[in-house]
Design a protein around this motif. Structure first.
Motif, PDB file in Angstrom:
ATOM      1  N   ARG A 195       8.915  -1.084  -7.174  1.00  0.00           N
ATOM      2  CA  ARG A 195       8.219  -0.102  -6.775  1.00  0.00           C
ATOM      3  C   ARG A 195       8.376   1.273  -7.343  1.00  0.00           C
ATOM      4  N   TYR A 196       9.810   1.486  -7.904  1.00  0.00           N
ATOM      5  CA  TYR A 196       9.906   2.417  -8.655  1.00  0.00           C
ATOM      6  C   TYR A 196       9.207   2.324 -10.158  1.00  0.00           C
ATOM      7  N   TYR A 197       9.437   1.397 -10.503  1.00  0.00           N
ATOM      8  CA  TYR A 197       9.002   1.222 -12.043  1.00  0.00           C
ATOM      9  C   TYR A 197       7.429   1.126 -11.903  1.00  0.00           C
ATOM     10  N   ASP A 198       6.787   1.230 -10.872  1.00  0.00           N
ATOM     11  CA  ASP A 198       5.340   1.001 -10.872  1.00  0.00           C
ATOM     12  C   ASP A 198       4.807   2.522 -11.146  1.00  0.00           C
ATOM     13  N   GLY A 199       5.824   3.617 -11.042  1.00  0.00           N
ATOM     14  CA  GLY A 199       5.265   4.762 -11.228  1.00  0.00           C
ATOM     15  C   GLY A 199       4.301   5.362 -10.946  1.00  0.00           C
ATOM     16  N   VAL A 200       3.742   5.368  -9.568  1.00  0.00           N
ATOM     17  CA  VAL A 200       2.874   5.831  -8.892  1.00  0.00           C
ATOM     18  C   VAL A 200       2.702   7.514  -8.873  1.00  0.00           C
ATOM     19  N   LEU A 201       1.959   8.319  -9.237  1.00  0.00           N
ATOM     20  CA  LEU A 201       2.191   9.556  -9.201  1.00  0.00           C
ATOM     21  C   LEU A 201       1.085  10.107  -8.199  1.00  0.00           C
ATOM     22  N   CYS A 202       1.356  11.336  -7.559  1.00  0.00           N
ATOM     23  CA  CYS A 202       0.385  11.614  -6.522  1.00  0.00           C
ATOM     24  C   CYS A 202       0.209  13.030  -6.659  1.00  0.00           C
ATOM     25  N   CYS A 203      -0.703  13.852  -6.336  1.00  0.00           N
ATOM     26  CA  CYS A 203      -1.154  14.951  -6.458  1.00  0.00           C
ATOM     27  C   CYS A 203      -0.745  15.865  -5.278  1.00  0.00           C
ATOM     28  N   ASP A 204      -0.175  16.960  -5.467  1.00  0.00           N
ATOM     29  CA  ASP A 204       0.491  17.725  -4.441  1.00  0.00           C
ATOM     30  C   ASP A 204      -0.724  18.654  -3.549  1.00  0.00           C
ATOM     31  N   GLU A 205      -1.828  18.801  -4.036  1.00  0.00           N
ATOM     32  CA  GLU A 205      -2.898  19.414  -3.543  1.00  0.00           C
ATOM     33  C   GLU A 205      -3.710  18.656  -2.337  1.00  0.00           C
ATOM     34  N   ALA A 206      -4.931  19.399  -2.079  1.00  0.00           N
ATOM     35  CA  ALA A 206      -5.542  18.598  -0.889  1.00  0.00           C
ATOM     36  C   ALA A 206      -6.205  17.189  -1.529  1.00  0.00           C
ATOM     37  N   CYS A 207      -6.391  17.041  -2.554  1.00  0.00           N
ATOM     38  CA  CYS A 207      -7.192  16.068  -3.107  1.00  0.00           C
ATOM     39  C   CYS A 207      -6.410  14.643  -3.061  1.00  0.00           C
ATOM     40  N   ALA A 208      -5.047  14.798  -3.049  1.00  0.00           N
ATOM     41  CA  ALA A 208      -4.123  13.867  -2.891  1.00  0.00           C
ATOM     42  C   ALA A 208      -4.491  12.602  -3.725  1.00  0.00           C
TER      43      ALA A 208
ATOM     44  N   THR B 193      10.815   8.658  -6.222  1.00  0.00           N
ATOM     45  CA  THR B 193      11.545   9.076  -7.035  1.00  0.00           C
ATOM     46  C   THR B 193      12.999   7.883  -7.519  1.00  0.00           C
ATOM     47  N   GLU B 194      13.692   8.544  -8.510  1.00  0.00           N
ATOM     48  CA  GLU B 194      15.166   7.801  -8.740  1.00  0.00           C
ATOM     49  C   GLU B 194      16.007   8.173  -7.334  1.00  0.00           C
ATOM     50  N   ALA B 195      15.860   9.270  -6.821  1.00  0.00           N
ATOM     51  CA  ALA B 195      16.718   9.389  -5.614  1.00  0.00           C
ATOM     52  C   ALA B 195      16.415   8.702  -4.384  1.00  0.00           C
ATOM     53  N   ASP B 196      14.883   8.565  -4.254  1.00  0.00           N
ATOM     54  CA  ASP B 196      14.434   7.651  -3.273  1.00  0.00           C
ATOM     55  C   ASP B 196      14.986   6.107  -3.367  1.00  0.00           C
ATOM     56  N   LEU B 197      14.951   5.836  -4.694  1.00  0.00           N
ATOM     57  CA  LEU B 197      15.529   4.447  -5.013  1.00  0.00           C
ATOM     58  C   LEU B 197      16.968   4.256  -4.677  1.00  0.00           C
ATOM     59  N   TYR B 198      17.567   5.214  -4.863  1.00  0.00           N
ATOM     60  CA  TYR B 198      19.153   5.280  -4.731  1.00  0.00           C
ATOM     61  C   TYR B 198      19.447   5.121  -3.436  1.00  0.00           C
TER      62      TYR B 198
ATOM     63  N   GLN C  68      17.540   4.192  -0.874  1.00  0.00           N
ATOM     64  CA  GLN C  68      17.159   2.945  -0.309  1.00  0.00           C
ATOM     65  C   GLN C  68      18.423   1.993  -0.672  1.00  0.00           C
ATOM     66  N   ILE C  69      18.644   1.726  -1.726  1.00  0.00           N
ATOM     67  CA  ILE C  69      19.667   0.929  -2.172  1.00  0.00           C
ATOM     68  C   ILE C  69      21.217   0.991  -1.349  1.00  0.00           C
ATOM     69  N   SER C  70      21.393   2.502  -1.086  1.00  0.00           N
ATOM     70  CA  SER C  70      22.613   2.875  -0.566  1.00  0.00           C
ATOM     71  C   SER C  70      22.516   2.163   0.984  1.00  0.00           C
ATOM     72  N   ASN C  71      21.399   2.813   1.513  1.00  0.00           N
ATOM     73  CA  ASN C  71      21.024   2.423   3.052  1.00  0.00           C
ATOM     74  C   ASN C  71      21.174   0.825   3.192  1.00  0.00           C
ATOM     75  N   VAL C  72      20.800  -0.026   2.256  1.00  0.00           N
ATOM     76  CA  VAL C  72      20.951  -1.245   2.486  1.00  0.00           C
ATOM     77  C   VAL C  72      22.398  -1.600   2.410  1.00  0.00           C
ATOM     78  N   VAL C  73      23.088  -1.212   1.539  1.00  0.00           N
ATOM     79  CA  VAL C  73      24.738  -1.260   1.459  1.00  0.00           C
ATOM     80  C   VAL C  73      25.118  -1.077   3.032  1.00  0.00           C
ATOM     81  N   ARG C  74      24.895   0.049   3.393  1.00  0.00           N
ATOM     82  CA  ARG C  74      25.535   0.617   4.529  1.00  0.00           C
ATOM     83  C   ARG C  74      24.934  -0.252   5.916  1.00  0.00           C
TER      84      ARG C  74
END
Length: 135
Positions: free
Chosen positions: A14-27, A61-66, A68-74
């Protein structure tokens, strides 16, 4: 342990899919990077929609991935969960109930920790942050 590895691979893909999203209303969402720069934005962060002035950013993001993995470990850290039970009789009862599952869960935790330890997001490189000044 195999189910944990498969699930972690899903997070990583999911991280390597690299989906980008716009932060404006068009989303708008895309995997295509628009290399044009608009104003002071960096190349690759401009929206592909010419009518939009928003910036594209990763949805996962990388932070989200990290995290997520840390939550699985916990979640798989059964001994630590048993330590948090304050009542001694309840802790003994819980330990008795989870005893048959302890070995497989610890094995799954070890495989998740192995994936987390490979992450560069986990380690701080002090040689980059604090360069050595020659004497």
């Amino acid at each position: 342990a195999n189910q944990v590895k498969i699930r972690l691979q899903d997070f990583i893909s999911r991280y390597y899919d690299g989906v980008l999203c716009c932060d404006e209303a068009c989303a708008c969402q895309t995997r295509n990077v628009c290399c044009t720069a608009q104003g002071d934005s960096a190349p690759g962060s401009a929206s592909f929609n010419s009518m939009c002035s928003g910036r594209m950013s990763r949805t996962y993001t990388e932070a989200d991935l990290y995290k997520q993995i840390s939550n699985v470990v916990r979640m798989l850290d059964l001994p630590k969960a048993l330590e948090k039970i304050t009542d001694e009789s309840k802790r003994v009862e819980a330990a008795r109930l989870v005893a048959p599952f302890m070995a497989p869960l610890l094995q799954a935790k070890a495989s998740a920790e192995k994936v987390r330890n490979r992450s560069a997001y986990r380690w701080v490189r002090l040689d980059v942050l604090c360069p050595v000044i020659p004497a």
